[in-house]
Each structure stands twice: as C-alpha cells, then as structure tokens.
Design an enzyme around this catalytic site. Structure first.
Site, short mmCIF file in Angstrom:
data_model
loop_
_atom_site.label_atom_id
_atom_site.label_comp_id
_atom_site.label_asym_id
_atom_site.label_seq_id
_atom_site.Cartn_x
_atom_site.Cartn_y
_atom_site.Cartn_z
N GLY A 10 0.82 -1.20 0.00
CA GLY A 10 0.00 0.00 0.00
C GLY A 10 0.85 1.26 0.00
O GLY A 10 2.08 1.21 0.13
N LEU A 48 -6.61 -9.29 5.22
CA LEU A 48 -7.39 -8.93 6.40
C LEU A 48 -8.88 -9.24 6.25
O LEU A 48 -9.60 -9.24 7.24
CB LEU A 48 -7.20 -7.44 6.74
CG LEU A 48 -6.07 -7.14 7.74
CD1 LEU A 48 -4.73 -7.53 7.16
CD2 LEU A 48 -6.07 -5.66 8.13
N ALA A 71 -5.42 -1.67 4.89
CA ALA A 71 -6.75 -1.11 5.13
C ALA A 71 -7.59 -1.19 3.86
O ALA A 71 -7.06 -1.30 2.75
CB ALA A 71 -6.65 0.34 5.58
N TYR A 136 -16.94 4.26 5.20
CA TYR A 136 -15.51 4.17 5.44
C TYR A 136 -15.17 4.70 6.84
O TYR A 136 -14.44 4.05 7.60
CB TYR A 136 -14.75 4.94 4.37
CG TYR A 136 -13.28 5.11 4.67
CD1 TYR A 136 -12.41 4.02 4.59
CD2 TYR A 136 -12.75 6.35 5.04
CE1 TYR A 136 -11.05 4.17 4.87
CE2 TYR A 136 -11.40 6.49 5.31
CZ TYR A 136 -10.56 5.42 5.22
OH TYR A 136 -9.22 5.57 5.51
N LYS A 140 -13.52 2.58 10.05
CA LYS A 140 -12.27 2.92 10.73
C LYS A 140 -12.50 3.18 12.22
O LYS A 140 -11.66 2.81 13.05
CB LYS A 140 -11.65 4.15 10.06
CG LYS A 140 -11.18 3.92 8.63
CD LYS A 140 -10.09 2.86 8.53
CE LYS A 140 -8.74 3.39 8.98
NZ LYS A 140 -7.66 2.39 8.76
#
Length: 309
Positions: A10, A48, A71, A136, A140
């Site tokens: 990432g 994940l 993420a 989103y 988080k």
C-alpha cells in the site's frame, strides 16, 4: 525485536519499506494480500478480509510489534461494501489486538479524519467526539474501538489527506490531469492538511523509538490515539495550486493548468466528506517530541523526488 508490517504494497506500507528504519529497529517481516511485494520479493500472504490468514501469520511469525498499514481505503465504494470495509478496517483490527494482548505484543495502527463529522471550527483533539459521515469512516472507527477493547498495548495514529510519490493519490492525479488539461475544477470548501507518507513514517518511527526506550509508566501514557498530520491547513484547491506551483518550479510539466475553485455541491460523491479535517498535532509534540513539518515543506520534498526520478 520482531516487527511485522502488514500492507507492504500500500501507499503507506511501501513508504515504510523504502524508508528502511523499521528493518534497522529489529527483524522485519513484511506481508501483503497476495504474498508478493512491490519490488518482487516473496513475503507473507495476509488478507485482512480472511481472518484465518491473519491469525495464521501471527502464529507463524510471532511478532513483538505489529505495524498495520493494511486497510480498505475505497471511500466511495465502501458505501456499497460496508460489511467488507468493516471486516477489514474493524473486525480484523480487533483480531490483531486480541492476539497482541495474549502474546504481549504492541499494535501500531492507522486511522483517519473521517471518524469526525467535519463540523468543528477548531482543530480536532484526540478527545473530541466522533461522528463519521460515511461507511468508510464508520469502519475505521470500529477498528479504533475494537483495538481499544482488546486490551492490547496499542498506538493509533489518525491521519488525513495522505499522499506519496507512488500509489493512487491526489498529488499524482493532479500531475496526470495537469499534463493533459488546460483547466481543472477543484473543491475549495473542504479544509485539512495534506500529509505525505514521509511525515507518517517519521512520526511513527519516533513514537516506536520512544516506546522501546520507555518504562511501563511512560508507556501507559503513550497508549491510545494520537493525531499525526502535517502542520498547517489548506483546501484541496489550495493543495492543487501548490502542486502545480512546485511542478512549475521543477519544470515537471510543459504547461500549468488553471485551477478553478468549486464547492463540494458541484462535485458530488457517493460518500460524504468532512468539510473540516484539521487535526490537532500537539499530542505528538507532548508525548513524543515530534513536531510535524508544514505541509508545504513536506510537499516540496516529495516533489523533489518526483522531479529527480
């Protein structure tokens, strides 16, 4: 000390790898979803969205420190995939915390300004109430809460408007579009601090060093949420103008496009963005002695690298 970096491919994970300081702190293992790294190296495969791969990797590698740079970041698509976003950004983070709590490991995790509603008039402190506007943001926030509930030693760094010399981000999009268009319309009523991954890597490294040198009492004060963004404030329009000014100085573009300011209402997106994404950095100074650079200075350093490439 064994360190596991998740999300090595990432935008942020690659910056940690290229920076090199995590590897100097101890034995570094990196992981990506497909088990390949951006430089072609074969690494651990950790997805994940598949908890078994996460727990299996943790059991095999037994890290002392887990740096989670993985993420789900597709902000607009998350409006249709909230369960997937929550599995990756929320539930998986909780699993990291549970394993870390059982094995005495530290979790370093990254969150976002999107946990706030953007209605504030001053920079958000870590203690300010949250109120995400998007799927989103909710995912988080779920991760922050799951990690705290796990009982693990952890440091969460909320950041915002992240960009790098690589990956998909606003900076690279502006440079690409600026090379083909005479006029660009950019939102001018959203405020924040453009934050290069350099700033995040630097702040994280300093925090990890402080943690490793601290006693139990001092570590307790470091646990929890911190805000880690570049200093200062601008708008997306202001950021775009600064990008093109820097590109012009370095002769990176044949021409500089006109950047017109527009309101958010003229650029609708599936996910609502906070109008005010300014995060208060004083916590980084108080706990770790790190004062993040002005966003303009951090931008200049990234532009220098791009111009030299």
């Amino acid at each position: 000390m064994k360190i596991l970096l998740l999300g090595a491919n990432g935008q942020l994970g690659r910056s940690f790898v290229e920076d090199g300081r995590l590897a100097k702190m101890g034995r570094l293992a990196t992981a990506s979803r497909d088990g390949r790294r951006f430089d072609g190296e074969a690494i651990a495969a950790v997805d994940l969205s598949l908890p078994d791969t996460l727990v299996g990797a943790l059991e095999a590698l037994r890290p002392d420190v887990i740096v989670n740079a993985a993420a789900y970041t597709a902000v607009d698509r998350a409006e249709q995939e909230e369960s997937l976003a929550t599995r990756i950004n929320g539930e998986a983070v909780g699993l990291l915390g549970q394993w870390a709590h059982q094995h005495g490991a530290l979790v370093v995790h990254f969150s976002t300004d999107y946990v706030f509603d953007g209605l504030a008039a001053a920079a958000y402190r870590t203690s300010d109430p949250t109120g995400p506007l998007s799927a989103y943001g909710r995912s988080k926030l779920a991760g922050e809460r799951a990690l705290a509930a796990s009982g693990a030693d952890h440091m969460v760094f909320r950041t915002a408007w992240v960009y790098a010399a690589h990956g998909h981000n606003f900076l690279r999009t502006m440079l690409r579009l600026g090379g083909t268009r005479d006029v660009l319309d950019v939102v001018s009523d959203q405020h924040g601090a453009p934050t290069s991954t350099d700033v995040i890597v630097e702040g994280t490294f300093i925090a990890l060093k402080a943690w490793s040198d601290a006693d139990a009492v001092r570590r307790n004060s470091m646990r929890g949420i911190h805000h880690l963004v570049a200093s200062g404030v601008t708008t997306w329009h202001g950021f775009a103008e600064a990008i093109f000014a820097a590109a012009g100085e370095r002769r990176m573009l044949d021409r500089t496009p006109e950047v017109r300011a527009i309101d958010t209402a003229r650029f609708p997106t599936p996910a609502r963005r906070p109008a005010w994404s300014v995060l208060d950095n004083r916590d980084m100074v108080e706990h770790f002695g790190y004062r993040p650079p002005a966003w303009q200075d951090a931008l200049g350093r990234v532009m220098d690298r791009l111009a030299a490439a």
